[in-house]
Design a protein around this motif. Structure first.
Motif, PDB file in Angstrom:
ATOM      1  N   ASP A 211      17.189 -17.371  50.235  1.00  9.70           N
ATOM      2  CA  ASP A 211      18.192 -16.847  50.971  1.00  9.70           C
ATOM      3  C   ASP A 211      19.477 -16.613  50.326  1.00  9.70           C
ATOM      4  O   ASP A 211      20.000 -17.778  49.762  1.00  9.70           O
ATOM      5  CB  ASP A 211      18.528 -17.556  52.073  1.00  9.70           C
ATOM      6  CG  ASP A 211      19.355 -17.141  53.254  1.00  9.70           C
ATOM      7  OD1 ASP A 211      19.816 -15.904  52.922  1.00  9.70           O
ATOM      8  OD2 ASP A 211      19.618 -17.689  54.298  1.00  9.70           O
ATOM      9  N   THR A 214      23.650 -17.165  52.542  1.00 10.34           N
ATOM     10  CA  THR A 214      24.246 -18.796  52.623  1.00 10.34           C
ATOM     11  C   THR A 214      25.447 -18.652  52.284  1.00 10.34           C
ATOM     12  O   THR A 214      25.854 -18.432  50.998  1.00 10.34           O
ATOM     13  CB  THR A 214      23.177 -19.698  52.148  1.00 10.34           C
ATOM     14  OG1 THR A 214      22.040 -19.739  52.624  1.00 10.34           O
ATOM     15  CG2 THR A 214      23.706 -21.251  52.406  1.00 10.34           C
ATOM     16  N   ILE A 276      12.764 -20.713  50.905  1.00 11.65           N
ATOM     17  CA  ILE A 276      13.754 -20.940  52.184  1.00 11.65           C
ATOM     18  C   ILE A 276      13.221 -22.243  52.656  1.00 11.65           C
ATOM     19  O   ILE A 276      12.390 -22.857  52.847  1.00 11.65           O
ATOM     20  CB  ILE A 276      13.265 -19.736  53.229  1.00 11.65           C
ATOM     21  CG1 ILE A 276      13.441 -18.302  52.476  1.00 11.65           C
ATOM     22  CG2 ILE A 276      13.975 -20.038  54.275  1.00 11.65           C
ATOM     23  CD1 ILE A 276      14.852 -17.987  52.243  1.00 11.65           C
ATOM     24  N   LYS A 280      17.869 -24.384  58.789  1.00 12.58           N
ATOM     25  CA  LYS A 280      19.299 -23.546  58.250  1.00 12.58           C
ATOM     26  C   LYS A 280      20.632 -24.305  59.038  1.00 12.58           C
ATOM     27  O   LYS A 280      20.520 -24.241  60.159  1.00 12.58           O
ATOM     28  CB  LYS A 280      19.207 -22.227  58.518  1.00 12.58           C
ATOM     29  CG  LYS A 280      20.463 -21.457  57.866  1.00 12.58           C
ATOM     30  CD  LYS A 280      19.921 -19.729  58.192  1.00 12.58           C
ATOM     31  CE  LYS A 280      21.028 -18.755  57.780  1.00 12.58           C
ATOM     32  NZ  LYS A 280      21.388 -19.289  56.269  1.00 12.58           N
TER      33      LYS A 280
END
Length: 324
Positions: A211, A214, A276, A280
């Motif tokens: 990702d 971020t 990933i 999160k």
């Protein structure tokens, strides 16, 4: 007489910078070093003749007790833990023990030996995890989204417990991400800068990342260690957020690093879903106004300087390895 400081994790990024700072301030510096199959003195080779190392491990209460009892330090800085978020998903038990429970062991041993010893514990913005606060402060609720964040939350609460219940001088620095050339390639920032350099030299073809959206607050590790020292010089123990107060995405970091070596990311970077993380966090952006007010904390090394510092360091290392 010289002040004596004991650093757990003296061989790591933070511990090695802290050792340099304390030596410059005239301290007698001691450090715990654990057994490693590969050797781990790279960051302290240049100061080995100025410090005293003690064999031990945070997993072993007997070595912690022995070292603290022998050294009888004025200050203890615990810069040792399992400090990688991704690794914590695969090593939950170890992370809980070394990053969380070990803090309780250290504090209880200090309580038994000498409650006058001042103790500093770095914790992490990852404790806040999925937060409703757009900007976090020292009282923001904890809602970690990784085993690492949970372990740091335990360390944080243990510190408050020993401070509140036993009146010990126990302070914490709630550190946001902090970088330096001494970080390993396991961290995405160093992975990016080293790949940029290697690709520019024809030594690597592709870089695989997860990702890129971020948002991270990128600080400089040495400045954060100066803050750690300042926190222990205060009249009263307390908790302080240490950050830069600005965020940049991994994509921005990536593009800045490749720009420095004259490359475009679209030609060399590919997405890898296996990278990933399961959990999160929210965008973690801290308010360091308390640290600024109490001891004048004001981070000077910012995002572009940090990226440049890492790229230049990796460039020197690769040139040394290849001879060109």
């Amino acid at each position: 007489m010289k002040k004596k400081a004991l650093i757990f994790g003296i061989t790591g990024q933070d511990g090695s910078y802290l050792a340099e700072i304390l030596l410059e301030k005239g301290y007698e510096v001691h450090g715990l070093i654990r057994r490693s199959a590969t050797g781990n003195k790279k960051n302290i080779m240049h100061i080995l003749d100025k410090i005293k190392l003690h064999k031990g491990d945070l997993a072993d209460p007997t070595s912690i007790y022995r070292i603290i009892n022998e050294v009888k330090p004025d200050e203890i800085y615990n810069e040792a833990d399992q400090d990688h978020v991704s690794w914590s998903y695969d090593s939950v038990g170890y992370s809980c023990d070394i990053t969380g429970s070990a803090v309780g062991r250290i504090l209880e041993i200090i309580r038994q030996i000498d409650t006058k010893i001042k103790y500093f514990q770095p914790v992490s913005s990852n404790m806040f995890g999925k937060t409703e606060d757009n900007i976090q402060n020292e009282e923001t609720a904890l809602r970690p989204q990784s085993p690492y964040g949970c372990c740091k939350a335990l360390a944080f609460l243990l510190c408050r417990y020993y401070r509140d219940v036993f009146g010990m001088f126990v302070s914490t620095g709630i550190f946001y991400n902090h970088e330096s050339p001494r970080r390993t390639e396991e961290y995405v920032t160093h992975k990016i800068t080293k790949a940029a350099v290697r690709i520019s030299k024809g030594l690597q073809k592709k870089l695989y990342l997860g990702d890129l959206s971020t948002e991270i607050d990128f600080g400089y590790a040495k400045e954060y260690m100066e803050a750690a020292w300042n926190i222990l010089q205060l009249d009263k123990p307390d908790d302080f957020i240490i950050c830069t107060g600005e965020t940049h995405s991994i994509k921005e970091f990536l593009e800045e690093a490749f720009k420095i070596v004259g490359l475009k990311t679209k030609d060399y970077v590919e997405y890898d879903s296996s990278l990933i993380r399961p959990g999160k966090t929210s965008t973690l952006l801290g308010d360091y106004s308390k640290a600024r007010k109490v001891f004048g904390f004001n981070p000077k090394i910012r995002f572009k300087e940090i990226v440049k510092m890492l790229v230049e360091s990796d460039l020197k290392e690769v040139e040394k390895e290849t001879g060109n």
